[in-house]
Scaffold this active site. Structure first.
Site, PDB file in Angstrom:
ATOM      1  N   SER A 111       0.836  -1.208   0.000  1.00 34.84           N
ATOM      2  CA  SER A 111       0.000   0.000   0.000  1.00 34.84           C
ATOM      3  C   SER A 111       0.869   1.256   0.000  1.00 34.84           C
ATOM      4  O   SER A 111       1.947   1.285   0.605  1.00 34.84           O
ATOM      5  CB  SER A 111      -0.880  -0.008   1.261  1.00 34.84           C
ATOM      6  OG  SER A 111      -1.448   1.263   1.475  1.00 34.84           O
ATOM      7  N   GLN A 132       0.789  -0.389  -4.799  1.00 39.46           N
ATOM      8  CA  GLN A 132      -0.539   0.231  -4.900  1.00 39.46           C
ATOM      9  C   GLN A 132      -0.385   1.738  -4.770  1.00 39.46           C
ATOM     10  O   GLN A 132       0.224   2.234  -3.832  1.00 39.46           O
ATOM     11  CB  GLN A 132      -1.448  -0.326  -3.790  1.00 39.46           C
ATOM     12  CG  GLN A 132      -2.840   0.286  -3.762  1.00 39.46           C
ATOM     13  CD  GLN A 132      -2.927   1.500  -2.847  1.00 39.46           C
ATOM     14  OE1 GLN A 132      -2.328   1.511  -1.778  1.00 39.46           O
ATOM     15  NE2 GLN A 132      -3.672   2.517  -3.255  1.00 39.46           N
ATOM     16  N   TYR A 134      -1.893   5.582  -4.401  1.00 37.75           N
ATOM     17  CA  TYR A 134      -2.817   6.695  -4.201  1.00 37.75           C
ATOM     18  C   TYR A 134      -2.039   7.929  -4.614  1.00 37.75           C
ATOM     19  O   TYR A 134      -0.812   7.970  -4.477  1.00 37.75           O
ATOM     20  CB  TYR A 134      -3.157   6.867  -2.721  1.00 37.75           C
ATOM     21  CG  TYR A 134      -4.101   5.865  -2.114  1.00 37.75           C
ATOM     22  CD1 TYR A 134      -5.331   5.565  -2.693  1.00 37.75           C
ATOM     23  CD2 TYR A 134      -3.777   5.261  -0.897  1.00 37.75           C
ATOM     24  CE1 TYR A 134      -6.194   4.667  -2.082  1.00 37.75           C
ATOM     25  CE2 TYR A 134      -4.647   4.369  -0.285  1.00 37.75           C
ATOM     26  CZ  TYR A 134      -5.850   4.078  -0.877  1.00 37.75           C
ATOM     27  OH  TYR A 134      -6.710   3.204  -0.275  1.00 37.75           O
ATOM     28  N   THR A 160      -5.602   2.673  -7.228  1.00 38.93           N
ATOM     29  CA  THR A 160      -6.890   2.514  -6.543  1.00 38.93           C
ATOM     30  C   THR A 160      -7.773   3.716  -6.849  1.00 38.93           C
ATOM     31  O   THR A 160      -7.393   4.860  -6.590  1.00 38.93           O
ATOM     32  CB  THR A 160      -6.668   2.369  -5.017  1.00 38.93           C
ATOM     33  OG1 THR A 160      -5.845   1.219  -4.799  1.00 38.93           O
ATOM     34  CG2 THR A 160      -7.977   2.192  -4.269  1.00 38.93           C
ATOM     35  N   HIS A 282     -13.264  -2.359  -1.895  1.00 42.88           N
ATOM     36  CA  HIS A 282     -12.357  -1.827  -0.870  1.00 42.88           C
ATOM     37  C   HIS A 282     -12.820  -2.330   0.506  1.00 42.88           C
ATOM     38  O   HIS A 282     -12.871  -1.576   1.481  1.00 42.88           O
ATOM     39  CB  HIS A 282     -12.334  -0.294  -0.899  1.00 42.88           C
ATOM     40  CG  HIS A 282     -11.064   0.310  -0.379  1.00 42.88           C
ATOM     41  ND1 HIS A 282     -10.298   1.174  -1.120  1.00 42.88           N
ATOM     42  CD2 HIS A 282     -10.421   0.189   0.802  1.00 42.88           C
ATOM     43  CE1 HIS A 282      -9.258   1.567  -0.419  1.00 42.88           C
ATOM     44  NE2 HIS A 282      -9.303   0.972   0.769  1.00 42.88           N
ATOM     45  N   ARG A 285     -15.406  -0.536   2.704  1.00 47.87           N
ATOM     46  CA  ARG A 285     -14.960   0.588   3.538  1.00 47.87           C
ATOM     47  C   ARG A 285     -15.195   1.938   2.877  1.00 47.87           C
ATOM     48  O   ARG A 285     -14.911   2.976   3.464  1.00 47.87           O
ATOM     49  CB  ARG A 285     -13.471   0.436   3.846  1.00 47.87           C
ATOM     50  CG  ARG A 285     -13.176  -0.820   4.608  1.00 47.87           C
ATOM     51  CD  ARG A 285     -11.723  -1.220   4.505  1.00 47.87           C
ATOM     52  NE  ARG A 285     -10.820  -0.395   5.263  1.00 47.87           N
ATOM     53  CZ  ARG A 285     -10.592  -0.521   6.555  1.00 47.87           C
ATOM     54  NH1 ARG A 285     -11.229  -1.432   7.234  1.00 47.87           N
ATOM     55  NH2 ARG A 285      -9.732   0.256   7.178  1.00 47.87           N
ATOM     56  N   GLY A 315     -14.310 -10.200   1.002  1.00 45.78           N
ATOM     57  CA  GLY A 315     -15.030 -11.215   1.767  1.00 45.78           C
ATOM     58  C   GLY A 315     -14.425 -12.600   1.714  1.00 45.78           C
ATOM     59  O   GLY A 315     -15.054 -13.563   2.152  1.00 45.78           O
TER      60      GLY A 315
END
Ligand SMILES: Cc1cc2nc3c(=O)[nH]c(=O)nc-3n(C[C@H](O)[C@H](O)[C@H](O)COP(=O)(O)O)c2cc1C
Length: 391
Positions: A111, A132, A134, A160, A282, A285, A315
């Site tokens: 992340s 990942q 952002y 993302t 996500h 969230r 999940g």
């Protein structure tokens, strides 16, 4: 601490141990989701509406679990997905995840919101690593991170797109997650009794130097972003489809769009040349009451299978969930909380135990299905409850 059976039989046992070790603020951050957590519950519940169609009396001597995605051969059909603030859950957080993934022959996706330097994370693993992204901190910070990821040998960028603003995670508000991250010691006082009631976590947190800035979000002229400033930084640097163009100019590896929860966005990602997508909410969230992501997978597969790699998460708590997603057309899956509970409970051994549980589950499920390998799964192995799909 023993992580063997009968103490740890399932992922929910690791969740129980994580809950015991972490203060409520950190456990709520890991375990919780947005608003009424409808999507969170549906993510797991929807798997129960996918019914297996087994073939019995069929030999399945050695089930091959390997897949090839984004140019990488993985020994397992799942990789470890990006989990922000992993270092808060365990001091070795991202280092432990990277090491455990590499040991199992699979990939780890680091992340942006990571507590460890991406170069140190790289050094922990022989396996493939992905980064990942952002845009928190702005384009200059993102460009610097992309250059470092390239130099360190990260193989793909996961952009993302579902986080224009942080979701409304009410457990975080109640449990004082912001106060724990913040600079004001007095604001932490109401939460201290709960923190003190979790001495194993507290000792590790203190020994690790407490809350640290994020070493992979370095804003030119300002330095690394502070944990408390992440939400605002995300909001002020929303990603849009046009950003993909300049990302493409500075990154020559595969680009994966993470956070696709509609067929339209899947097509848009393909139109923008994405080498992969992650069908993902996500973890429930962000926007609550979007459907559990497995309900969206069939429509996405119908629309873009073969045009881009289709990755799936949301999940996944059992190996049979992975088998279902792969039979429905996913090219590989990402674990989220499925390994993070293990990390929070016990660091690297906890992640390794989670991987072991998932792997054993997948092999057993394939044998019970009468399917010789992950690659041989297809739509003949399942049926869907009426009304399952959410296109
Ligand atoms: C505590 C937590 C932190 C997360 N942080 C990130 C993140 O930094 N970047 C990102 O793209 N996804 C993040 N995710 C989403 C995961 O990568 C993944 O999509 C999701 O956890 C899958 O759902 P599951 O937890 O139900 O398996 C996070 C999820 C959790 C639970």
């Amino acid at each position: 601490m023993s992580l063997a059976a009968p103490r740890v039989v399932t992922i929910s046992d690791l969740r129980r141990l994580a809950r015991a070790r972490l203060p409520d603020a950190v456990f709520g951050y890991l375990d919780g989701a947005a608003d009424d957590e409808v999507t969170l519950r549906d993510s797991e519940a929807a798997f129960r509406e996918v019914y297996f169609k087994p073939r019995f009396a069929v030999a399945t001597p050695a089930c091959d679990l390997s897949v090839t995605v984004l140019g990488q051969r993985l020994e397992l059909p799942f990789m470890l997905g990006p989990i922000g603030y992993s270092r808060l859950m365990h001091p070795r957080g991202e280092l432990a995840a990277s090491a455990a993934a590499g040991k199992a022959g699979t990939a780890y996706i680091l992340s942006t919101v990571s507590g460890h330097r991406m170069e140190d994370v790289r050094a922990q693993s022989q396996g493939p690593l992905f980064y990942q992204l952002y845009l928190a901190g702005g384009r200059a910070a993102a460009e610097a991170a992309i250059a470092r990821a390239k130099a360190a040998g990260y193989k793909a960028l996961f952009v993302t797109i579902d986080t224009p603003v942080a979701g409304n995670r009410e457990r975080d508000v109640r449990n004082g997650m912001k106060e724990l991250m913040g600079r004001n010691p007095f604001a932490k006082i109401p939460y201290l009794p709960n923190i003190l009631a979790h001495p194993r976590w507290l000792a590790a947190f203190l020994a690790d130097g407490m809350t640290r800035p994020f070493p992979n979000i370095v804003i030119p002229g300002k330095g690394p972003l502070q944990a408390i400033d992440v939400a605002a930084a995300l909001e002020s640097a929303q990603v849009s489809w046009t950003d993909l163009k300049w990302i493409r100019e500075i990154w020559n590896g595969p680009i994966v769009i993470k956070g696709v929860i509609s067929v339209d966005d899947a097509r848009r990602a393909v139109d923008h040349g994405a080498e992969g997508i992650v069908v993902s909410t996500h973890a429930g969230r962000q926007l609550d009451t979007v459907p559990g992501s497995i309900r969206v997978l069939p429509g996405v597969v119908d629309a873009v299978k073969g045009k881009t790699a289709i990755l799936f998460d949301g999940g996944i708590r059992r190996g049979s969930h992975i088998v279902k997603a792969m039979a429905m057309g996913a090219d590989a899956c990402l674990l989220g909380r499925g390994y993070a509970y293990g990390m929070a409970a016990a660091g690297q051994p906890g992640i390794e135990r989670a991987i072991e549980i998932f792997t054993a589950d997948i092999i057993r499920t394939l044998k019970l299905l009468g399917c010789p390998s992950i690659g041989a799964l297809d739509s003949s192995y399942f049926s869907l409850k009426h009304g399952f799909r959410a296109d």
